[in-house]
Design a protein around this motif. Structure first.
Motif, PDB file in Angstrom:
ATOM      1  N   LYS A   1     -30.314  32.291 -52.602  1.00 11.99           N
ATOM      2  CA  LYS A   1     -29.412  31.647 -51.635  1.00 11.99           C
ATOM      3  C   LYS A   1     -28.282  32.570 -51.194  1.00 11.99           C
ATOM      4  O   LYS A   1     -28.066  32.784 -49.997  1.00 11.99           O
ATOM      5  N   ASP A   2     -27.517  33.130 -52.152  1.00 16.33           N
ATOM      6  CA  ASP A   2     -26.358  33.951 -51.798  1.00 16.33           C
ATOM      7  C   ASP A   2     -26.758  35.206 -51.027  1.00 16.33           C
ATOM      8  O   ASP A   2     -26.095  35.590 -50.063  1.00 16.33           O
ATOM      9  N   ARG A   3     -27.866  35.841 -51.445  1.00 12.46           N
ATOM     10  CA  ARG A   3     -28.301  37.055 -50.745  1.00 12.46           C
ATOM     11  C   ARG A   3     -28.756  36.741 -49.327  1.00 12.46           C
ATOM     12  O   ARG A   3     -28.505  37.499 -48.385  1.00 12.46           O
ATOM     13  N   LEU A   4     -29.432  35.597 -49.168  1.00 13.28           N
ATOM     14  CA  LEU A   4     -29.914  35.224 -47.844  1.00 13.28           C
ATOM     15  C   LEU A   4     -28.745  34.909 -46.908  1.00 13.28           C
ATOM     16  O   LEU A   4     -28.712  35.366 -45.765  1.00 13.28           O
ATOM     17  N   THR A   5     -27.770  34.141 -47.412  1.00 17.61           N
ATOM     18  CA  THR A   5     -26.591  33.835 -46.603  1.00 17.61           C
ATOM     19  C   THR A   5     -25.833  35.102 -46.260  1.00 17.61           C
ATOM     20  O   THR A   5     -25.377  35.296 -45.124  1.00 17.61           O
TER      21      THR A   5
ATOM     22  N   PHE B   1     -27.693  37.070 -43.454  1.00 17.72           N
ATOM     23  CA  PHE B   1     -27.471  36.530 -42.112  1.00 17.72           C
ATOM     24  C   PHE B   1     -26.036  36.767 -41.656  1.00 17.72           C
ATOM     25  O   PHE B   1     -25.782  36.947 -40.461  1.00 17.72           O
TER      26      PHE B   1
ATOM     27  N   LEU C   1     -36.617  31.566 -42.002  1.00 20.07           N
ATOM     28  CA  LEU C   1     -35.602  31.960 -42.982  1.00 20.07           C
ATOM     29  C   LEU C   1     -34.231  31.404 -42.600  1.00 20.07           C
ATOM     30  O   LEU C   1     -33.445  31.014 -43.469  1.00 20.07           O
ATOM     31  N   ARG C   2     -33.948  31.386 -41.305  1.00 18.27           N
ATOM     32  CA  ARG C   2     -32.687  30.828 -40.835  1.00 18.27           C
ATOM     33  C   ARG C   2     -32.609  29.345 -41.183  1.00 18.27           C
ATOM     34  O   ARG C   2     -31.561  28.854 -41.637  1.00 18.27           O
TER      35      ARG C   2
ATOM     36  N   ARG D   1     -27.485  25.801 -47.462  1.00 15.79           N
ATOM     37  CA  ARG D   1     -26.024  25.859 -47.294  1.00 15.79           C
ATOM     38  C   ARG D   1     -25.436  24.496 -46.931  1.00 15.79           C
ATOM     39  O   ARG D   1     -24.372  24.119 -47.422  1.00 15.79           O
TER      40      ARG D   1
ATOM     41  N   GLU E   1     -32.124  29.014 -45.001  1.00 13.09           N
ATOM     42  CA  GLU E   1     -30.735  29.297 -45.384  1.00 13.09           C
ATOM     43  C   GLU E   1     -29.807  28.146 -44.997  1.00 13.09           C
ATOM     44  O   GLU E   1     -28.931  27.734 -45.767  1.00 13.09           O
TER      45      GLU E   1
END
Length: 314
Positions: free
Chosen positions: A68-72, A75, A9-10, A17, A13
């Motif tokens: 994308k936004d939720r994952l960033t 983290f 997941l890292r 990004r 992301e």
């Protein structure tokens, strides 16, 4: 969720990004192939495609972009928690990551002044060309030679750079270098490989074309992968090196190196040196002092380079 999928997941992301498997790998400190392997493993686990592969690279699918936004953000929260739990740092500690060559040829020569002014500061420097995440790796500041960075960072523009040919006075005299020279045939050149992704960083071929010089022996001579090695070769009289004014300035100012073709034959670059910190993070008094000192040093350097190269803004 399996803990093993956190790394995937890292990587996922970071790719979205930064926009690139390669840039994501540089940021995470792994190879491009390793990032691709993590993404493929995550796709296999989810049973769906996250990126469309093509000749021009990999583009995220609509499903990937929706998270994308939720994952960033997720983290970012984890990074904040990790920083809060770090109890080992002292109140007077300031940690900075910066490029290797910049550290060796510019920063280290000036930082003693900061220590004299702030003897209580525990300044920790990480000289590395790896793209480091400020929050994840726990650094207060990053000095980077780069295009404008992504959002989420406070940015202080320090100064730009110029590419110039330099050599020792003795080498210049021995090889008959002069302002009106039209060819470098027979002149030993020092080449720097893999210098930077800056699209306007001039190679010898670019420099020859810009100033109407005949290439001569542009394919021969010494080759180095590190700027410091190339500068040392020039300082020892082994050749003419094309490098950044930022890294060569102190030796030029001391007279150990010269600009054999004068100050006008420089090529400006696209990237700039910038001081980065995490947006919204409250600085300690020691961190603020470091930030202010760096800005002051940059202003002095801009003026000095402007005088040396007859520039108004560098």
């Amino acid at each position: 969720m399996k803990v093993s999928h956190l790394n995937a997941l890292r990587a996922f992301e970071a790719v979205m990004r930064t926009g690139s498997f390669r840039f994501a790998g540089e940021e995470l400190g792994v190879t491009t192939a390793a990032v691709g392997q993590q993404i493929r493993g995550l796709e296999a686990y989810l049973g769906r495609t996250l990126f469309r592969r093509g000749p021009t690279g990999a583009k995220p699918t609509d499903e990937a972009l929706r998270v994308k936004d939720r994952l960033t953000g997720g983290f970012s929260i984890l990074d904040d928690v990790l920083m809060e739990l770090r109890q080992v740092r002292t109140a007077n500690q300031v940690s900075v990551t910066l490029p290797e060559s910049f550290a060796e040829n510019w920063f280290t020569r000036r930082v003693s002044e900061f220590h004299r002014q702030n003897p209580a500061v525990d300044l920790r420097l990480n000289a590395s060309n790896r793209r480091i995440d400020l929050a994840t790796d726990g650094f207060d500041f990053a000095i980077r030679y780069s295009p404008p960075p992504d959002s989420g960072l406070d940015v202080v523009d320090l100064f730009g750079d110029c590419v110039v040919p330099v050599c020792t006075p003795e080498f210049s005299e021995r090889n008959g270098l002069a302002l009106d020279l039209k060819s470098l045939a027979g002149v030993p050149l020092v080449h720097l490989d893999n210098r930077t992704p800056d699209p306007k960083w001039a190679t010898w071929q670019d420099w020859f074309a810009t100033f109407g010089m005949e290439p001569g022996t542009d394919k021969s001579g010494l080759r180095f992968s590190r700027i410091s090695s190339g500068l040392q070769a020039a300082l020892s009289g082994q050749g003419l090196v094309l490098c950044g004014i930022t890294e060569a300035y102190d030796s030029l100012e001391a007279g150990r190196l010269i600009l054999p073709f004068g100050p006008a034959r420089h090529v400006r670059t696209a990237y700039r040196y910038r001081l980065l910190s995490i947006s919204g993070r409250v600085m300690s008094s020691q961190q603020r002092r470091f930030c202010d000192w760096t800005i002051e040093q940059a202003a002095r350097f801009r003026d000095a380079v402007g005088d040396m190269l007859d520039l108004k803004n560098t």
